[in-house]
Design an enzyme around this catalytic site. Structure first.
Site, PDB file in Angstrom:
ATOM      1  N   ARG A   1       0.843  -1.201   0.000  1.00 26.04           N
ATOM      2  CA  ARG A   1       0.000   0.000   0.000  1.00 26.04           C
ATOM      3  C   ARG A   1       0.882   1.257   0.000  1.00 26.04           C
ATOM      4  O   ARG A   1       0.863   2.052  -0.928  1.00 26.04           O
ATOM      5  CB  ARG A   1      -0.927  -0.034   1.229  1.00 26.04           C
ATOM      6  N   ASP A   2       1.697   1.413   1.022  1.00 27.30           N
ATOM      7  CA  ASP A   2       2.480   2.648   1.179  1.00 27.30           C
ATOM      8  C   ASP A   2       3.502   2.787   0.057  1.00 27.30           C
ATOM      9  O   ASP A   2       3.714   3.883  -0.476  1.00 27.30           O
ATOM     10  CB  ASP A   2       3.200   2.606   2.539  1.00 27.30           C
TER      11      ASP A   2
ATOM     12  N   HIS B   1       5.232   3.125  12.735  1.00 25.01           N
ATOM     13  CA  HIS B   1       5.317   3.168  11.270  1.00 25.01           C
ATOM     14  C   HIS B   1       6.435   4.155  10.931  1.00 25.01           C
ATOM     15  O   HIS B   1       6.229   5.363  10.949  1.00 25.01           O
ATOM     16  CB  HIS B   1       3.959   3.630  10.722  1.00 25.01           C
TER      17      HIS B   1
ATOM     18  N   HIS C   1       9.655   5.557   8.493  1.00 25.73           N
ATOM     19  CA  HIS C   1      10.278   5.625   7.159  1.00 25.73           C
ATOM     20  C   HIS C   1      11.778   5.814   7.363  1.00 25.73           C
ATOM     21  O   HIS C   1      12.214   6.406   8.359  1.00 25.73           O
ATOM     22  CB  HIS C   1       9.687   6.782   6.350  1.00 25.73           C
TER      23      HIS C   1
ATOM     24  N   CYS D   1       8.151   9.177  -0.660  1.00 33.40           N
ATOM     25  CA  CYS D   1       7.163  10.089  -0.096  1.00 33.40           C
ATOM     26  C   CYS D   1       6.919  11.212  -1.098  1.00 33.40           C
ATOM     27  O   CYS D   1       7.872  11.855  -1.534  1.00 33.40           O
ATOM     28  CB  CYS D   1       7.667  10.662   1.220  1.00 33.40           C
TER      29      CYS D   1
HETATM   30  N1  COA Z   1     -13.137   5.581  -2.341  1.00 33.71           N
HETATM   31  C1  COA Z   1     -13.637   5.762  -3.578  1.00 33.71           C
HETATM   32  N2  COA Z   1     -14.233   6.913  -3.984  1.00 33.71           N
HETATM   33  C2  COA Z   1     -14.336   7.888  -3.079  1.00 33.71           C
HETATM   34  C3  COA Z   1     -13.824   7.757  -1.769  1.00 33.71           C
HETATM   35  C4  COA Z   1     -13.208   6.544  -1.415  1.00 33.71           C
HETATM   36  N3  COA Z   1     -12.694   6.344  -0.199  1.00 33.71           N
HETATM   37  N4  COA Z   1     -14.052   8.908  -1.113  1.00 33.71           N
HETATM   38  C5  COA Z   1     -14.680   9.749  -1.949  1.00 33.71           C
HETATM   39  N5  COA Z   1     -14.836   9.148  -3.150  1.00 33.71           N
HETATM   40  C6  COA Z   1     -15.437   9.709  -4.360  1.00 33.71           C
HETATM   41  C7  COA Z   1     -16.741  10.441  -4.079  1.00 33.71           C
HETATM   42  O1  COA Z   1     -17.841   9.578  -4.144  1.00 33.71           O
HETATM   43  C8  COA Z   1     -16.763  11.463  -5.191  1.00 33.71           C
HETATM   44  O2  COA Z   1     -17.116  10.828  -6.378  1.00 33.71           O
HETATM   45  P1  COA Z   1     -17.956  11.603  -7.537  1.00 33.71           P
HETATM   46  O3  COA Z   1     -17.048  12.706  -7.990  1.00 33.71           O
HETATM   47  O4  COA Z   1     -18.186  10.545  -8.545  1.00 33.71           O
HETATM   48  O5  COA Z   1     -19.185  12.102  -6.848  1.00 33.71           O
HETATM   49  C9  COA Z   1     -15.288  11.858  -5.324  1.00 33.71           C
HETATM   50  O6  COA Z   1     -14.543  10.725  -4.846  1.00 33.71           O
HETATM   51  C10 COA Z   1     -14.930  13.089  -4.515  1.00 33.71           C
HETATM   52  O7  COA Z   1     -15.401  12.928  -3.182  1.00 33.71           O
HETATM   53  P2  COA Z   1     -14.966  13.888  -1.982  1.00 33.71           P
HETATM   54  O8  COA Z   1     -15.611  13.399  -0.739  1.00 33.71           O
HETATM   55  O9  COA Z   1     -15.190  15.323  -2.403  1.00 33.71           O
HETATM   56  O10 COA Z   1     -13.420  13.570  -1.863  1.00 33.71           O
HETATM   57  P3  COA Z   1     -12.179  14.560  -2.034  1.00 33.71           P
HETATM   58  O11 COA Z   1     -11.958  14.836  -3.476  1.00 33.71           O
HETATM   59  O12 COA Z   1     -12.309  15.688  -1.081  1.00 33.71           O
HETATM   60  O13 COA Z   1     -10.987  13.589  -1.566  1.00 33.71           O
HETATM   61  C11 COA Z   1     -10.242  11.811  -0.151  1.00 33.71           C
HETATM   62  C12 COA Z   1     -10.949  13.152  -0.231  1.00 33.71           C
HETATM   63  C13 COA Z   1     -10.088  11.481   1.311  1.00 33.71           C
HETATM   64  C14 COA Z   1     -11.107  10.752  -0.843  1.00 33.71           C
HETATM   65  C15 COA Z   1      -8.874  11.904  -0.870  1.00 33.71           C
HETATM   66  O14 COA Z   1      -8.214  13.070  -0.473  1.00 33.71           O
HETATM   67  C16 COA Z   1      -8.005  10.688  -0.575  1.00 33.71           C
HETATM   68  O15 COA Z   1      -8.277   9.607  -1.040  1.00 33.71           O
HETATM   69  N6  COA Z   1      -6.935  10.851   0.215  1.00 33.71           N
HETATM   70  C17 COA Z   1      -6.060   9.776   0.608  1.00 33.71           C
HETATM   71  C18 COA Z   1      -4.697  10.004   0.049  1.00 33.71           C
HETATM   72  C19 COA Z   1      -3.801   8.847   0.389  1.00 33.71           C
HETATM   73  O16 COA Z   1      -4.070   7.709   0.094  1.00 33.71           O
HETATM   74  N7  COA Z   1      -2.666   9.181   1.019  1.00 33.71           N
HETATM   75  C20 COA Z   1      -1.699   8.243   1.369  1.00 33.71           C
HETATM   76  C21 COA Z   1      -2.001   7.535   2.623  1.00 33.71           C
HETATM   77  S1  COA Z   1      -1.310   8.312   4.029  1.00 33.71           S
HETATM   78 ZN    ZN Z   2       4.112   5.665   5.428  1.00 37.22          ZN
END
Ligand code: COA
Ligand code: ZN
Length: 317
Positions: free
Chosen positions: A15-16, A211, A213, A244
């Site tokens: 994942r990471d 966790h 790095h 990162c």
């Molecule tokens: N899985 C799949 N789709 C998702 C989702 C999820 N967990 N969360 C939101 N969505 C979809 C929504 O349904 C929406 O879809 P649409 O445009 O078809 O209506 C779209 O994504 C936007 O939703 P929103 O709630 O506005 O999300 P956002 O654009 O503000 O993004 C996160 C927020 C949290 C989903 C995003 O920032 C994210 O995934 N961050 C994680 C980053 C990551 O993995 N970092 C590394 C780990 S530390």
């Molecule tokens: Zn990490």
């Protein structure tokens, strides 16, 4: 934690590591990786994130990967979730554990999950509510990670008090574990000792995981510092895969193979067969030929007369 082991090591490279690698890791390769690493004795693998494909395209095949992971005997299958929508998918897919993520640094939380830390805590509350809403969901463990807990590329120093405040809020919601994450490799052993000692007190019976790095070469030193405070759960990635997005050129998580060597040579049982584990690196090399793989054990081999703690345990049985 599985019985018979002293330390729980958890593979997060899938994942990471993969989340920032632009090359798609073939689905068949991911399956082979899970099977081989589970067979080497690694007790938990974080197999994907439940995030929108536009955030990371690596996990679009999760519906094919998760059943294979769930079929591995004794393997705890976990996935990262940033919000309720991700958790709903996790419950649907039947993973054993979900790792929710928020950042101690407000700016990092905003950059990573597009909301404030308090809004993230509200998301966690919704996830816990969904977890507790049915007997089936109740079987799923919710771990909660505090990213940038030991430093942040945007804000620099992160106040430990902010980490403790977040941990207390998470504990009040009933999380099953809290992971303290040095997301960008800013920690040093003194800071780790300070924060983990306090976290152990605050968390009581709820396990604290680490966790780290290896961004600036202090990964294993920090692991050892956390071990000395009583931490027994450690994330790592095979061959140190990853990096990162906020620290260009940085290496990834602590190298799993070297970390297993650290514990086993110190007499602490991980249940992992190191030779089998090192062999799994070939699957990564075959699927990501352009990635550089890290790790001292893989490069130099095991020392003459090496006696792993886990093998001595089996011999005594
Ligand atoms: N899985 C799949 N789709 C998702 C989702 C999820 N967990 N969360 C939101 N969505 C979809 C929504 O349904 C929406 O879809 P649409 O445009 O078809 O209506 C779209 O994504 C936007 O939703 P929103 O709630 O506005 O999300 P956002 O654009 O503000 O993004 C996160 C927020 C949290 C989903 C995003 O920032 C994210 O995934 N961050 C994680 C980053 C990551 O993995 N970092 C590394 C780990 S530390
Ligand atoms: Zn990490």
């Amino acid at each position: 934690m599985k019985s018979g082991i002293d330390i729980e090591v958890r593979e997060v490279g899938m994942r990471d590591g993969l989340q920032i690698i632009p090359t798609f890791f073939a689905t068949e390769g991911k399956k082979a990786w899970i099977e081989a690493e589970a067979a080497a004795g690694v007790p938990e693998i974080e197999v994907c994130s439940f995030v929108p494909p536009k955030v990371s395209a690596q996990f679009v095949d999760h519906a094919e990967i998760i059943p294979v992971a769930l079929a591995q005997p004794g393997l705890e299958v976990s996935a990262l979730v940033p919000n309720l929508k991700g958790a709903e998918r996790g419950f649907q897919m039947g993973v054993h554990k979900m790792n929710f993520v928020l950042s101690a640094s407000e700016s990092h939380n905003m950059a990573n999950v597009r909301c404030t830390t308090d809004e993230s805590l509200e998301r966690l509350r919704q996830i816990m509510e969904l977890r507790d809403s049915s007997p089936e969901n109740k079987k799923v463990r919710i771990g909660s990670g505090i990213s940038t807990a030991l430093g942040c590329t945007i804000e620099g120093r992160v106040e430990p008090k902010q980490v403790y405040r977040i941990a207390e809020a998470m504990l009040a919601m009933g999380v099953d574990e809290i992971a303290v994450a040095d997301t960008v490799g800013y920690a040093n052993p003194n800071l780790v000792r300070e924060v983990f000692t306090e976290m152990m007190k605050i968390c009581g019976d709820v396990p604290v995981a680490s966790h780290f790095h290896d961004t600036r070469g202090l990964g294993l030193a920090n692991v050892l510092a956390a071990l000395e405070t009583g931490c027994r759960r450690f994330d790592a990635s095979l061959a140190g895969l990853g990096g990162c997005p906020f620290a260009p050129g940085a290496t990834g998580n602590v190298v799993m193979d070297d970390m297993v060597f650290l514990f086993e040579s110190m007499g602490l049982k991980t249940g992992v067969d190191l030779e089998k584990l090192v062999a799994v690196r070939q699957i990564i090399a075959d699927n990501l030929p352009e990635e550089s793989l890290h790790g001292g054990v893989a490069q130099a081999g095991l020392p003459k007369g090496y006696r792993p703690a886990s093998a001595m345990m089996q011999a005594a049985e």
